[in-house]
Design a protein around this motif. Structure first.
Motif, PDB file in Angstrom:
ATOM      1  N   VAL A   9       0.669  -1.177   0.185  1.00  0.00           N
ATOM      2  CA  VAL A   9      -0.059  -0.106   0.236  1.00  0.00           C
ATOM      3  C   VAL A   9       0.865   1.179  -0.055  1.00  0.00           C
ATOM      4  CG1 VAL A   9      -1.828   1.338   1.394  1.00  0.00           C
ATOM      5  CG2 VAL A   9      -1.966  -1.265   1.240  1.00  0.00           C
ATOM      6  N   ALA A  10       0.799   1.920  -0.909  1.00  0.00           N
ATOM      7  CA  ALA A  10       1.773   3.392  -1.054  1.00  0.00           C
ATOM      8  C   ALA A  10       0.636   4.561  -1.006  1.00  0.00           C
ATOM      9  CB  ALA A  10       2.169   3.537  -2.612  1.00  0.00           C
ATOM     10  N   GLU A  11       0.420   4.991   0.344  1.00  0.00           N
ATOM     11  CA  GLU A  11      -0.409   6.057   0.506  1.00  0.00           C
ATOM     12  C   GLU A  11       0.166   6.869   1.658  1.00  0.00           C
ATOM     13  OE1 GLU A  11      -2.887   8.502   1.373  1.00  0.00           O
ATOM     14  OE2 GLU A  11      -3.877   6.850   0.486  1.00  0.00           O
ATOM     15  N   ASP A  12       0.439   8.481   1.249  1.00  0.00           N
ATOM     16  CA  ASP A  12       1.009   9.362   2.042  1.00  0.00           C
ATOM     17  C   ASP A  12       0.182   9.633   3.236  1.00  0.00           C
ATOM     18  OD1 ASP A  12      -0.706  10.666   0.269  1.00  0.00           O
ATOM     19  OD2 ASP A  12       0.711  12.583   0.725  1.00  0.00           O
ATOM     20  N   GLU A  13      -1.029   9.549   3.390  1.00  0.00           N
ATOM     21  CA  GLU A  13      -2.081   9.657   4.344  1.00  0.00           C
ATOM     22  C   GLU A  13      -1.888   8.683   5.391  1.00  0.00           C
ATOM     23  OE1 GLU A  13      -5.852  11.068   3.535  1.00  0.00           O
ATOM     24  OE2 GLU A  13      -5.109  12.035   1.502  1.00  0.00           O
ATOM     25  N   ALA A  14      -1.144   8.706   6.609  1.00  0.00           N
ATOM     26  CA  ALA A  14      -0.945   7.755   7.503  1.00  0.00           C
ATOM     27  C   ALA A  14      -1.945   6.898   8.027  1.00  0.00           C
ATOM     28  CB  ALA A  14       0.034   8.410   8.544  1.00  0.00           C
ATOM     29  N   LEU A  15      -2.942   7.972   8.521  1.00  0.00           N
ATOM     30  CA  LEU A  15      -4.096   7.082   9.207  1.00  0.00           C
ATOM     31  C   LEU A  15      -4.986   6.434   7.970  1.00  0.00           C
ATOM     32  CD1 LEU A  15      -5.617  10.101  11.265  1.00  0.00           C
ATOM     33  CD2 LEU A  15      -4.356   8.054  12.005  1.00  0.00           C
ATOM     34  N   ALA A  16      -5.182   6.666   6.944  1.00  0.00           N
ATOM     35  CA  ALA A  16      -5.538   5.874   5.832  1.00  0.00           C
ATOM     36  C   ALA A  16      -4.967   4.628   5.603  1.00  0.00           C
ATOM     37  CB  ALA A  16      -5.909   6.842   4.473  1.00  0.00           C
ATOM     38  N   ALA A  17      -3.452   4.856   5.363  1.00  0.00           N
ATOM     39  CA  ALA A  17      -2.521   3.679   5.374  1.00  0.00           C
ATOM     40  C   ALA A  17      -2.979   2.519   6.465  1.00  0.00           C
ATOM     41  CB  ALA A  17      -1.316   4.044   5.028  1.00  0.00           C
ATOM     42  N   ILE A  18      -2.768   3.238   7.515  1.00  0.00           N
ATOM     43  CA  ILE A  18      -2.931   1.959   8.642  1.00  0.00           C
ATOM     44  C   ILE A  18      -4.224   1.544   8.726  1.00  0.00           C
ATOM     45  CG2 ILE A  18      -3.080   2.247  11.250  1.00  0.00           C
ATOM     46  CD1 ILE A  18      -0.965   4.339  11.225  1.00  0.00           C
ATOM     47  N   ALA A  19      -5.238   2.184   8.417  1.00  0.00           N
ATOM     48  CA  ALA A  19      -6.663   1.610   8.576  1.00  0.00           C
ATOM     49  C   ALA A  19      -6.615   0.221   7.363  1.00  0.00           C
ATOM     50  CB  ALA A  19      -7.756   2.785   8.001  1.00  0.00           C
ATOM     51  N   ILE A  20      -6.180   0.795   6.206  1.00  0.00           N
ATOM     52  CA  ILE A  20      -6.119  -0.266   5.132  1.00  0.00           C
ATOM     53  C   ILE A  20      -5.321  -1.459   5.618  1.00  0.00           C
ATOM     54  CG2 ILE A  20      -5.475  -0.791   2.761  1.00  0.00           C
ATOM     55  CD1 ILE A  20      -6.070   2.335   2.237  1.00  0.00           C
ATOM     56  N   GLU A  21      -4.291  -1.173   6.167  1.00  0.00           N
ATOM     57  CA  GLU A  21      -3.399  -2.077   6.699  1.00  0.00           C
ATOM     58  C   GLU A  21      -4.141  -3.180   7.829  1.00  0.00           C
ATOM     59  OE1 GLU A  21       1.212  -2.806   8.422  1.00  0.00           O
ATOM     60  OE2 GLU A  21      -0.234  -1.273   9.219  1.00  0.00           O
ATOM     61  N   LEU A  33       3.591  -1.152   3.956  1.00  0.00           N
ATOM     62  CA  LEU A  33       3.217   0.178   3.782  1.00  0.00           C
ATOM     63  C   LEU A  33       4.365   0.838   3.315  1.00  0.00           C
ATOM     64  CD1 LEU A  33       1.004   1.063   6.975  1.00  0.00           C
ATOM     65  CD2 LEU A  33       0.012   0.269   4.846  1.00  0.00           C
ATOM     66  N   ALA A  34       3.999   1.677   2.306  1.00  0.00           N
ATOM     67  CA  ALA A  34       4.914   2.811   1.759  1.00  0.00           C
ATOM     68  C   ALA A  34       4.445   4.232   1.900  1.00  0.00           C
ATOM     69  CB  ALA A  34       5.484   2.372   0.475  1.00  0.00           C
ATOM     70  N   GLY A  35       5.394   5.266   2.251  1.00  0.00           N
ATOM     71  CA  GLY A  35       4.591   6.611   2.505  1.00  0.00           C
ATOM     72  C   GLY A  35       4.666   7.399   1.172  1.00  0.00           C
ATOM     73  N   ASP A  36       5.474   6.676   0.129  1.00  0.00           N
ATOM     74  CA  ASP A  36       5.396   7.219  -1.144  1.00  0.00           C
ATOM     75  C   ASP A  36       5.781   6.396  -2.281  1.00  0.00           C
ATOM     76  OD1 ASP A  36       8.161   7.653  -1.529  1.00  0.00           O
ATOM     77  OD2 ASP A  36       7.904   9.201  -0.202  1.00  0.00           O
TER      78      ASP A  36
END
Length: 127
Positions: A9-21, A33-36
């Motif tokens: 998951v490449a997502e710079d919005e941390a809360l969204a990334a954590i929710a998906i994870e 997870l990757a931040g970019d």
């Protein structure tokens, strides 16, 4: 090595990334997870994924750049694009031409269930 399917998951919005994870992990997937986009490319080189979920707007390397990199690394890797910024014109642009398949576009806000449904359809279709 786990036999669970690996999702990057490449997502710079941390809360969204954590929710998906969290959601996908509870459904039995191994999630990285990757931040970019640049971090996603680096992680994929070390640990290939079965599918990539990416935002379009990210720092360093955006979603379009990430998809270009992915196609060079693994032309048939399934990609799900999540974005709140995509217009019909830009969807018909580079993202949807045949060279970028398999690719699905989900408009934000997107529910975790919609992500899961799309992910499973793409992975089962690719199997």
């Amino acid at each position: 090595m786990s036999d669970r399917r690996h999702v990057l998951v490449a997502e710079d919005e941390a809360l969204a990334a954590i929710a998906i994870e969290d959601f996908l992990s509870r459904k039995g997937y191994r999630v990285t997870l990757a931040g970019d986009g640049q971090e996603a490319v680096e992680r994929l080189r070390d640990d290939p994924a079965d599918i990539v979920i990416t935002d379009l707007r990210m720092p360093r390397l955006d979603g379009r750049g990430l998809i270009r990199e992915l196609r060079g690394m693994s032309p048939t890797l399934p990609v799900i694009v999540m974005t709140g910024y995509l217009t019909a014109e830009s969807a018909d642009d580079a993202l949807t031409n045949g060279a970028w398949r398999p690719l699905e576009i989900l408009r934000k806000p997107v529910s975790p269930q919609a992500i899961l449904d799309t992910l499973e359809r793409m992975l089962n279709g690719a199997a």
